[in-house]
Design a protein around this motif. Structure first.
Motif, PDB file in Angstrom:
ATOM      1  N   PRO A   6       0.762  -1.058   0.036  1.00 54.88           N
ATOM      2  CA  PRO A   6       0.016  -0.048   0.017  1.00 54.88           C
ATOM      3  C   PRO A   6       0.785   1.302   0.065  1.00 54.88           C
ATOM      4  CG  PRO A   6      -0.013  -1.022   2.110  1.00 54.88           C
ATOM      5  CD  PRO A   6       0.588  -1.913   1.360  1.00 54.88           C
ATOM      6  N   PHE A   7       1.995   1.353   0.457  1.00 53.52           N
ATOM      7  CA  PHE A   7       2.673   2.269   0.778  1.00 53.52           C
ATOM      8  C   PHE A   7       4.067   2.611  -0.460  1.00 53.52           C
ATOM      9  CE2 PHE A   7       1.401   1.140   4.835  1.00 53.52           C
ATOM     10  CZ  PHE A   7       0.485   2.350   5.110  1.00 53.52           C
ATOM     11  N   ALA A   8       4.159   1.722  -1.101  1.00 58.74           N
ATOM     12  CA  ALA A   8       5.142   1.695  -2.156  1.00 58.74           C
ATOM     13  C   ALA A   8       5.095   2.734  -3.261  1.00 58.74           C
ATOM     14  CB  ALA A   8       5.331   0.231  -2.896  1.00 58.74           C
ATOM     15  N   GLN A   9       6.079   3.424  -3.565  1.00 57.87           N
ATOM     16  CA  GLN A   9       6.163   4.634  -4.710  1.00 57.87           C
ATOM     17  C   GLN A   9       6.771   3.919  -5.944  1.00 57.87           C
ATOM     18  OE1 GLN A   9       7.510   8.357  -3.360  1.00 57.87           O
ATOM     19  NE2 GLN A   9       7.972   7.577  -1.473  1.00 57.87           N
ATOM     20  N   ARG A  10       5.847   3.588  -6.755  1.00 61.12           N
ATOM     21  CA  ARG A  10       6.048   2.772  -8.089  1.00 61.12           C
ATOM     22  C   ARG A  10       7.449   3.184  -8.831  1.00 61.12           C
ATOM     23  NH1 ARG A  10       5.628   3.146 -13.416  1.00 61.12           N
ATOM     24  NH2 ARG A  10       4.654   4.980 -13.037  1.00 61.12           N
ATOM     25  N   ARG A  11       7.642   4.404  -9.128  1.00 60.70           N
ATOM     26  CA  ARG A  11       8.609   5.099  -9.772  1.00 60.70           C
ATOM     27  C   ARG A  11      10.054   4.702  -9.384  1.00 60.70           C
ATOM     28  NH1 ARG A  11       7.538   8.145 -14.300  1.00 60.70           N
ATOM     29  NH2 ARG A  11       5.169   8.753 -14.080  1.00 60.70           N
ATOM     30  N   LYS A  12      10.020   4.511  -7.670  1.00 61.65           N
ATOM     31  CA  LYS A  12      11.320   3.967  -7.092  1.00 61.65           C
ATOM     32  C   LYS A  12      11.572   2.661  -6.611  1.00 61.65           C
ATOM     33  CE  LYS A  12      10.858   8.395  -4.234  1.00 61.65           C
ATOM     34  NZ  LYS A  12      10.878   8.950  -2.883  1.00 61.65           N
ATOM     35  N   CYS A  13      10.735   2.028  -7.459  1.00 60.87           N
ATOM     36  CA  CYS A  13      10.590   0.491  -7.373  1.00 60.87           C
ATOM     37  C   CYS A  13      11.198  -0.521  -8.233  1.00 60.87           C
ATOM     38  CB  CYS A  13       9.271  -0.077  -6.778  1.00 60.87           C
ATOM     39  SG  CYS A  13       8.508   0.632  -5.222  1.00 60.87           S
ATOM     40  N   LEU A  14      11.924  -1.537  -7.740  1.00 58.44           N
ATOM     41  CA  LEU A  14      12.167  -2.613  -8.890  1.00 58.44           C
ATOM     42  C   LEU A  14      11.952  -3.822  -8.255  1.00 58.44           C
ATOM     43  CD1 LEU A  14      16.086  -3.267  -8.187  1.00 58.44           C
ATOM     44  CD2 LEU A  14      14.910  -1.430  -7.119  1.00 58.44           C
ATOM     45  N   LEU A  15      11.869  -4.906  -9.115  1.00 57.29           N
ATOM     46  CA  LEU A  15      11.822  -6.417  -8.920  1.00 57.29           C
ATOM     47  C   LEU A  15      12.819  -7.286  -9.124  1.00 57.29           C
ATOM     48  CD1 LEU A  15       9.540  -8.479  -7.879  1.00 57.29           C
ATOM     49  CD2 LEU A  15       8.994  -8.865 -10.088  1.00 57.29           C
ATOM     50  N   VAL A  16      13.590  -7.971  -8.147  1.00 56.80           N
ATOM     51  CA  VAL A  16      14.527  -8.914  -8.634  1.00 56.80           C
ATOM     52  C   VAL A  16      14.231 -10.259  -8.406  1.00 56.80           C
ATOM     53  CG1 VAL A  16      16.720  -9.430  -7.837  1.00 56.80           C
ATOM     54  CG2 VAL A  16      16.416  -7.131  -7.519  1.00 56.80           C
ATOM     55  N   GLN A  17      14.041 -10.923  -9.332  1.00 57.79           N
ATOM     56  CA  GLN A  17      13.610 -12.440  -9.387  1.00 57.79           C
ATOM     57  C   GLN A  17      14.854 -13.234  -9.222  1.00 57.79           C
ATOM     58  OE1 GLN A  17      10.629 -13.234 -12.098  1.00 57.79           O
ATOM     59  NE2 GLN A  17      10.820 -15.313 -11.881  1.00 57.79           N
ATOM     60  N   THR A  18      14.812 -14.165  -8.523  1.00 58.13           N
ATOM     61  CA  THR A  18      15.835 -15.178  -8.227  1.00 58.13           C
ATOM     62  C   THR A  18      15.397 -16.627  -8.811  1.00 58.13           C
ATOM     63  OG1 THR A  18      15.506 -15.732  -6.068  1.00 58.13           O
ATOM     64  CG2 THR A  18      16.968 -13.927  -6.372  1.00 58.13           C
ATOM     65  N   LEU A  19      16.257 -17.522  -8.553  1.00 57.10           N
ATOM     66  CA  LEU A  19      15.496 -19.147  -8.786  1.00 57.10           C
ATOM     67  C   LEU A  19      14.447 -19.386  -7.765  1.00 57.10           C
ATOM     68  CD1 LEU A  19      18.837 -20.777  -9.566  1.00 57.10           C
ATOM     69  CD2 LEU A  19      17.166 -20.052 -11.152  1.00 57.10           C
ATOM     70  N   ASP A  20      14.239 -18.798  -6.673  1.00 57.22           N
ATOM     71  CA  ASP A  20      13.358 -19.203  -5.805  1.00 57.22           C
ATOM     72  C   ASP A  20      12.934 -18.351  -5.159  1.00 57.22           C
ATOM     73  OD1 ASP A  20      15.309 -18.179  -4.228  1.00 57.22           O
ATOM     74  OD2 ASP A  20      16.028 -20.031  -3.261  1.00 57.22           O
ATOM     75  N   SER A  21      12.735 -16.869  -5.442  1.00 58.35           N
ATOM     76  CA  SER A  21      12.165 -15.883  -4.673  1.00 58.35           C
ATOM     77  C   SER A  21      12.170 -14.640  -5.519  1.00 58.35           C
ATOM     78  CB  SER A  21      12.730 -15.497  -3.159  1.00 58.35           C
ATOM     79  OG  SER A  21      14.018 -14.782  -3.578  1.00 58.35           O
ATOM     80  N   LYS A  22      11.236 -13.882  -4.888  1.00 62.81           N
ATOM     81  CA  LYS A  22      11.040 -12.448  -5.625  1.00 62.81           C
ATOM     82  C   LYS A  22      11.039 -11.400  -4.648  1.00 62.81           C
ATOM     83  CE  LYS A  22       7.801 -13.723  -9.544  1.00 62.81           C
ATOM     84  NZ  LYS A  22       6.515 -13.641 -10.096  1.00 62.81           N
ATOM     85  N   LEU A  23      12.104 -10.460  -4.879  1.00 58.96           N
ATOM     86  CA  LEU A  23      12.259  -9.401  -3.951  1.00 58.96           C
ATOM     87  C   LEU A  23      11.693  -7.898  -4.617  1.00 58.96           C
ATOM     88  CD1 LEU A  23      16.087 -10.117  -3.583  1.00 58.96           C
ATOM     89  CD2 LEU A  23      14.088 -11.252  -2.277  1.00 58.96           C
ATOM     90  N   PHE A  24      10.819  -7.382  -3.654  1.00 61.52           N
ATOM     91  CA  PHE A  24      10.259  -6.089  -4.283  1.00 61.52           C
ATOM     92  C   PHE A  24      10.846  -4.944  -3.285  1.00 61.52           C
ATOM     93  CE2 PHE A  24       7.134  -2.800  -4.180  1.00 61.52           C
ATOM     94  CZ  PHE A  24       6.228  -2.871  -5.544  1.00 61.52           C
ATOM     95  N   LEU A  25      11.504  -4.071  -3.899  1.00 61.01           N
ATOM     96  CA  LEU A  25      12.458  -3.248  -3.447  1.00 61.01           C
ATOM     97  C   LEU A  25      12.108  -1.906  -3.928  1.00 61.01           C
ATOM     98  CD1 LEU A  25      15.839  -5.167  -4.087  1.00 61.01           C
ATOM     99  CD2 LEU A  25      14.616  -5.367  -2.024  1.00 61.01           C
ATOM    100  N   GLU A  26      12.238  -0.686  -2.957  1.00 58.35           N
ATOM    101  CA  GLU A  26      12.016   0.635  -3.243  1.00 58.35           C
ATOM    102  C   GLU A  26      13.634   1.383  -3.020  1.00 58.35           C
ATOM    103  OE1 GLU A  26       9.463   4.243  -1.640  1.00 58.35           O
ATOM    104  OE2 GLU A  26       8.612   2.304  -1.534  1.00 58.35           O
ATOM    105  N   CYS A  27      13.992   2.184  -3.646  1.00 58.02           N
ATOM    106  CA  CYS A  27      15.052   2.847  -3.765  1.00 58.02           C
ATOM    107  C   CYS A  27      14.737   4.341  -3.143  1.00 58.02           C
ATOM    108  CB  CYS A  27      15.777   3.170  -5.246  1.00 58.02           C
ATOM    109  SG  CYS A  27      16.546   1.605  -5.859  1.00 58.02           S
ATOM    110  N   GLU A  28      15.635   5.032  -3.058  1.00 61.87           N
ATOM    111  CA  GLU A  28      15.470   6.307  -2.246  1.00 61.87           C
ATOM    112  C   GLU A  28      15.023   7.500  -3.031  1.00 61.87           C
ATOM    113  OE1 GLU A  28      18.629   7.125   1.436  1.00 61.87           O
ATOM    114  OE2 GLU A  28      19.518   6.673  -0.293  1.00 61.87           O
ATOM    115  N   GLY A  29      15.187   7.232  -4.496  1.00 59.40           N
ATOM    116  CA  GLY A  29      14.807   8.116  -5.576  1.00 59.40           C
ATOM    117  C   GLY A  29      14.764   7.461  -6.756  1.00 59.40           C
TER     118      GLY A  29
END
Length: 202
Positions: free
Chosen positions: A106-129
């Motif tokens: 609910p609080f993620a800012q889309r333009r600052k976010c990326l998705l890192v997908q590995t063989l066994d998981s997905k990481l939803f990350l948000e940068c500072e800018g």
């Protein structure tokens, strides 16, 4: 932590590789990335955790085994063990986020976010800018592609760029989290050498 990137982009941010056309420039960029730290928010369903992300160089242990280079996340307070770590070669995709499920994040800012997908998981990350996010996506893709390419091509400077520069190796056994992964890299290098021997024999 992203200051080192900004001198590369004076006229066009749309193409960050415009300033890294030669192998020497790419090698310098890899060196900067391997020594950098990234302040991120790690989003999971209904929560977010401040973390510091960095790339950990591989190591050759005293018993001759190899630890692969890894992507590591630790709490931003620095008081706890790594939250998560994955081998760089296990990263399958690094993507910008186009849409967000607000029920999960609910609080993620889309333009600052990326998705890192590995063989066994997905990481939803948000940068500072937003610019930081653009660079992190670019740099992770660059590092993973570079590592894979050097392994496939069996290039001599692979260990200079991605492994601790210690000809004597690190004494002792691998830590527990690495017991299952450390043989994977060994297998990759052994298979490559075996294939080269067969090709030369032919």
């Amino acid at each position: 932590s992203f200051r080192s990137r900004k001198y590369h982009i004076k006229d066009s941010f749309a193409n960050p590789m415009i300033r890294m056309s030669s192998d020497e420039e790419i090698k310098q960029r890899i060196l900067e990335v391997m020594n950098d730290r990234y302040k991120l928010l790690w989003h999971s369903e209904g929560s977010q955790t401040p973390v510091v992300c960095f790339l950990e160089r591989g190591q050759q242990l005293g018993n001759g085994k190899l630890l692969q280079p890894r992507l590591v996340f630790v709490p931003s307070d620095g008081k706890s063990n790594p939250v998560y770590g994955t081998d760089l070669l296990d990263i399958t995709r690094v993507l910008h986020v186009n849409r967000i499920d607000r029920r999960k994040y609910p609080f993620a800012q889309r333009r600052k976010c990326l998705l890192v997908q590995t063989l066994d998981s997905k990481l939803f990350l948000e940068c500072e800018g937003e610019e930081d996010c653009q660079w992190l996506v670019h740099d992770l893709k660059l590092v993973v592609a570079r590592l894979g390419s050097k392994i496939i091509m069996d290039e001599d400077d692979l260990f200079d760029e991605f492994f601790v520069n210690d000809t004597h190796g690190v004494p002792g056994e691998a830590p527990e989290w690495a017991q299952q992964e450390q043989n994977n890299t060994r297998t990759i290098f052994d298979d490559k050498k075996e294939n080269n021997v067969r090709e030369e024999a032919c």
